[in-house]
Scaffold this motif. Sequence first.
Motif, PDB file in Angstrom:
ATOM      1  N   GLU A   1     -34.684  23.789 -33.561  1.00 27.57           N
ATOM      2  CA  GLU A   1     -34.686  22.526 -32.828  1.00 27.57           C
ATOM      3  C   GLU A   1     -33.878  22.647 -31.540  1.00 27.57           C
ATOM      4  O   GLU A   1     -34.227  22.084 -30.511  1.00 27.57           O
ATOM      5  CB  GLU A   1     -34.107  21.412 -33.719  1.00 27.57           C
ATOM      6  CG  GLU A   1     -34.347  20.024 -33.170  1.00 27.57           C
ATOM      7  CD  GLU A   1     -33.204  19.067 -33.494  1.00 27.57           C
ATOM      8  OE1 GLU A   1     -33.129  18.020 -32.834  1.00 27.57           O
ATOM      9  OE2 GLU A   1     -32.385  19.379 -34.386  1.00 27.57           O
ATOM     10  N   LYS A   2     -32.782  23.388 -31.624  1.00 24.93           N
ATOM     11  CA  LYS A   2     -31.921  23.528 -30.451  1.00 24.93           C
ATOM     12  C   LYS A   2     -32.284  24.734 -29.591  1.00 24.93           C
ATOM     13  O   LYS A   2     -31.569  25.050 -28.667  1.00 24.93           O
ATOM     14  CB  LYS A   2     -30.461  23.625 -30.911  1.00 24.93           C
ATOM     15  CG  LYS A   2     -29.996  22.356 -31.612  1.00 24.93           C
ATOM     16  CD  LYS A   2     -28.644  22.532 -32.267  1.00 24.93           C
ATOM     17  CE  LYS A   2     -27.530  22.395 -31.246  1.00 24.93           C
ATOM     18  NZ  LYS A   2     -26.201  22.516 -31.901  1.00 24.93           N
ATOM     19  N   GLN A   3     -33.401  25.386 -29.931  1.00 27.00           N
ATOM     20  CA  GLN A   3     -33.808  26.577 -29.166  1.00 27.00           C
ATOM     21  C   GLN A   3     -32.640  27.552 -29.020  1.00 27.00           C
ATOM     22  O   GLN A   3     -32.232  27.908 -27.918  1.00 27.00           O
ATOM     23  CB  GLN A   3     -34.365  26.167 -27.795  1.00 27.00           C
ATOM     24  CG  GLN A   3     -35.648  25.337 -27.907  1.00 27.00           C
ATOM     25  CD  GLN A   3     -36.800  26.142 -28.522  1.00 27.00           C
ATOM     26  OE1 GLN A   3     -37.193  27.173 -27.997  1.00 27.00           O
ATOM     27  NE2 GLN A   3     -37.314  25.700 -29.651  1.00 27.00           N
TER      28      GLN A   3
ATOM     29  N   TYR B   1     -22.385  16.538 -20.266  1.00 27.21           N
ATOM     30  CA  TYR B   1     -21.698  15.963 -21.428  1.00 27.21           C
ATOM     31  C   TYR B   1     -21.173  17.036 -22.373  1.00 27.21           C
ATOM     32  O   TYR B   1     -21.747  18.123 -22.483  1.00 27.21           O
ATOM     33  CB  TYR B   1     -22.648  15.032 -22.181  1.00 27.21           C
ATOM     34  CG  TYR B   1     -23.148  13.924 -21.301  1.00 27.21           C
ATOM     35  CD1 TYR B   1     -22.320  12.838 -20.998  1.00 27.21           C
ATOM     36  CD2 TYR B   1     -24.411  13.973 -20.718  1.00 27.21           C
ATOM     37  CE1 TYR B   1     -22.745  11.832 -20.148  1.00 27.21           C
ATOM     38  CE2 TYR B   1     -24.848  12.967 -19.867  1.00 27.21           C
ATOM     39  CZ  TYR B   1     -24.015  11.906 -19.594  1.00 27.21           C
ATOM     40  OH  TYR B   1     -24.430  10.914 -18.741  1.00 27.21           O
ATOM     41  N   HIS B   2     -20.093  16.696 -23.042  1.00 27.93           N
ATOM     42  CA  HIS B   2     -19.540  17.568 -24.082  1.00 27.93           C
ATOM     43  C   HIS B   2     -19.213  16.695 -25.284  1.00 27.93           C
ATOM     44  O   HIS B   2     -18.559  15.664 -25.134  1.00 27.93           O
ATOM     45  CB  HIS B   2     -18.268  18.264 -23.583  1.00 27.93           C
ATOM     46  CG  HIS B   2     -17.603  19.118 -24.629  1.00 27.93           C
ATOM     47  ND1 HIS B   2     -17.990  20.414 -24.894  1.00 27.93           N
ATOM     48  CD2 HIS B   2     -16.594  18.851 -25.500  1.00 27.93           C
ATOM     49  CE1 HIS B   2     -17.240  20.911 -25.867  1.00 27.93           C
ATOM     50  NE2 HIS B   2     -16.370  19.986 -26.257  1.00 27.93           N
ATOM     51  N   GLY B   3     -19.660  17.109 -26.444  1.00 30.80           N
ATOM     52  CA  GLY B   3     -19.336  16.378 -27.663  1.00 30.80           C
ATOM     53  C   GLY B   3     -18.194  17.065 -28.365  1.00 30.80           C
ATOM     54  O   GLY B   3     -18.214  18.277 -28.561  1.00 30.80           O
TER      55      GLY B   3
ATOM     56  N   SER C   1     -20.455  16.143 -33.643  1.00 32.79           N
ATOM     57  CA  SER C   1     -20.462  15.497 -34.960  1.00 32.79           C
ATOM     58  C   SER C   1     -20.115  16.463 -36.088  1.00 32.79           C
ATOM     59  O   SER C   1     -20.023  16.066 -37.238  1.00 32.79           O
ATOM     60  CB  SER C   1     -21.838  14.896 -35.254  1.00 32.79           C
ATOM     61  OG  SER C   1     -22.214  14.027 -34.224  1.00 32.79           O
ATOM     62  N   ARG C   2     -19.919  17.743 -35.765  1.00 33.41           N
ATOM     63  CA  ARG C   2     -19.757  18.735 -36.822  1.00 33.41           C
ATOM     64  C   ARG C   2     -18.380  18.744 -37.465  1.00 33.41           C
ATOM     65  O   ARG C   2     -18.221  19.224 -38.574  1.00 33.41           O
ATOM     66  CB  ARG C   2     -20.062  20.141 -36.283  1.00 33.41           C
ATOM     67  CG  ARG C   2     -21.510  20.320 -35.870  1.00 33.41           C
ATOM     68  CD  ARG C   2     -21.703  21.687 -35.241  1.00 33.41           C
ATOM     69  NE  ARG C   2     -20.815  21.826 -34.090  1.00 33.41           N
ATOM     70  CZ  ARG C   2     -20.301  22.956 -33.682  1.00 33.41           C
ATOM     71  NH1 ARG C   2     -20.571  24.072 -34.307  1.00 33.41           N
ATOM     72  NH2 ARG C   2     -19.508  22.991 -32.633  1.00 33.41           N
ATOM     73  N   ARG C   3     -17.357  18.259 -36.751  1.00 37.24           N
ATOM     74  CA  ARG C   3     -15.994  18.484 -37.238  1.00 37.24           C
ATOM     75  C   ARG C   3     -15.173  17.233 -37.501  1.00 37.24           C
ATOM     76  O   ARG C   3     -14.026  17.325 -37.886  1.00 37.24           O
ATOM     77  CB  ARG C   3     -15.232  19.346 -36.234  1.00 37.24           C
ATOM     78  CG  ARG C   3     -15.812  20.732 -36.087  1.00 37.24           C
ATOM     79  CD  ARG C   3     -14.789  21.671 -35.484  1.00 37.24           C
ATOM     80  NE  ARG C   3     -15.313  23.013 -35.419  1.00 37.24           N
ATOM     81  CZ  ARG C   3     -16.085  23.458 -34.436  1.00 37.24           C
ATOM     82  NH1 ARG C   3     -16.389  22.681 -33.422  1.00 37.24           N
ATOM     83  NH2 ARG C   3     -16.541  24.693 -34.469  1.00 37.24           N
TER      84      ARG C   3
HETATM   85  C1  HQG Z   1     -12.886  21.844 -28.804  1.00 39.26           C
HETATM   86  C2  HQG Z   1     -23.112  24.748 -31.803  1.00 39.26           C
HETATM   87  C3  HQG Z   1      -8.542  21.819 -28.475  1.00 39.26           C
HETATM   88  C4  HQG Z   1     -14.326  21.573 -28.483  1.00 39.26           C
HETATM   89  C5  HQG Z   1     -22.796  23.362 -31.300  1.00 39.26           C
HETATM   90  C6  HQG Z   1     -14.992  21.927 -29.805  1.00 39.26           C
HETATM   91  C7  HQG Z   1     -22.877  23.544 -29.813  1.00 39.26           C
HETATM   92  C8  HQG Z   1     -10.678  22.007 -27.693  1.00 39.26           C
HETATM   93  C9  HQG Z   1     -14.140  23.081 -30.324  1.00 39.26           C
HETATM   94  C10 HQG Z   1     -22.385  24.946 -29.601  1.00 39.26           C
HETATM   95  C11 HQG Z   1     -10.223  22.223 -26.377  1.00 39.26           C
HETATM   96  C12 HQG Z   1     -14.793  24.423 -30.109  1.00 39.26           C
HETATM   97  C13 HQG Z   1     -20.969  24.981 -29.091  1.00 39.26           C
HETATM   98  C14 HQG Z   1      -8.832  22.221 -26.172  1.00 39.26           C
HETATM   99  C15 HQG Z   1     -12.366  22.279 -26.342  1.00 39.26           C
HETATM  100  N1  HQG Z   1      -8.031  22.018 -27.243  1.00 39.26           N
HETATM  101  N2  HQG Z   1      -9.856  21.796 -28.738  1.00 39.26           N
HETATM  102  N3  HQG Z   1      -8.299  22.421 -24.961  1.00 39.26           N
HETATM  103  N4  HQG Z   1     -11.272  22.398 -25.568  1.00 39.26           N
HETATM  104  N5  HQG Z   1     -12.019  22.049 -27.630  1.00 39.26           N
HETATM  105  O1  HQG Z   1     -18.005  25.343 -31.899  1.00 39.26           O
HETATM  106  O2  HQG Z   1     -18.901  23.097 -27.961  1.00 39.26           O
HETATM  107  O3  HQG Z   1     -25.718  24.676 -33.848  1.00 39.26           O
HETATM  108  O4  HQG Z   1     -16.676  26.760 -30.293  1.00 39.26           O
HETATM  109  O5  HQG Z   1     -14.524  20.231 -28.110  1.00 39.26           O
HETATM  110  O6  HQG Z   1     -23.669  22.382 -31.794  1.00 39.26           O
HETATM  111  O7  HQG Z   1     -18.385  22.495 -30.393  1.00 39.26           O
HETATM  112  O8  HQG Z   1     -24.339  26.731 -33.535  1.00 39.26           O
HETATM  113  O9  HQG Z   1     -17.842  24.769 -29.431  1.00 39.26           O
HETATM  114  O10 HQG Z   1     -14.916  20.866 -30.707  1.00 39.26           O
HETATM  115  O11 HQG Z   1     -24.168  23.417 -29.385  1.00 39.26           O
HETATM  116  O12 HQG Z   1     -26.423  26.364 -32.186  1.00 39.26           O
HETATM  117  O13 HQG Z   1     -12.920  23.040 -29.582  1.00 39.26           O
HETATM  118  O14 HQG Z   1     -22.452  25.578 -30.891  1.00 39.26           O
HETATM  119  O15 HQG Z   1     -24.473  25.006 -31.736  1.00 39.26           O
HETATM  120  O16 HQG Z   1     -15.888  24.496 -30.984  1.00 39.26           O
HETATM  121  O17 HQG Z   1     -20.186  24.085 -29.876  1.00 39.26           O
HETATM  122  P1  HQG Z   1     -17.132  25.420 -30.731  1.00 39.26           P
HETATM  123  P2  HQG Z   1     -18.804  23.496 -29.384  1.00 39.26           P
HETATM  124  P3  HQG Z   1     -25.273  25.729 -32.886  1.00 39.26           P
END
Ligand code: HQG
Length: 181
Positions: free
Chosen positions: A66-68, A100-102, A138-140
Amino acid sequence: LNHSAEVSLSKFMTKLLRHTPQQYGLFLDPEDGSCLLEELLAVINAAPKWSHITEEDIRQTVTNSEKQRFAIEGERVKARYGHSHTKVAYEPGTPPSVLYHGTHQNALPAIVKEGLQPMGRQYVHLSEGLHFATLAGSRRGKLVLLAVDTVKAVESGVTFYYAGNEVWLAEPVPPACIAPL
Ligand code: HQG
């Protein structure tokens, strides 16, 4: 492959193509993080659980994601984004003025203080639309959506890269360019 087998194969493929290829004896091109489809298939087939998987199953998993998450280009396959292993080189690009960033509530104080950091990955992940950001955030925990002023970010020296399908990658984004929605 049924849906749950496909999800499971997709997870294994993200492990191989984004995170720990060396653990499985897979070598990814240092430029774009790709490998030959047949090499990926051989590594997947070496896992007893996946010995029956065919190239067609991989193609189906790539198409149905879905997310390519993956891209097949000619004989090669790669993860489009999300890498921790291998800093994949993308072409710099000019993003829309807002991306945007979630994220989740618990990360917010640190983000407000230090900005967005790549954390365990090679780049910060941003999107043109809210759907991808919502899925990510929404994952965490409790979802928080952030808007990034990319014009201001570029002025502060941030480089953006387009990974396709609405996903943008960036170097760390300073707090002054970030606002909750
Ligand atoms: C947070 C998955 C503390 C950031 C997802 C995130 C996405 C900080 C977490 C893709 C921060 C990192 C990438 C800071 C950022 N201090 N926390 N200064 N800066 N963060 O998983 O963006 O399904 O490495 O907000 O759905 O969540 O696997 O990055 O919560 O599309 O294809 O630190 O990976 O896709 O988490 O996810 P991640 P992301 P897939």
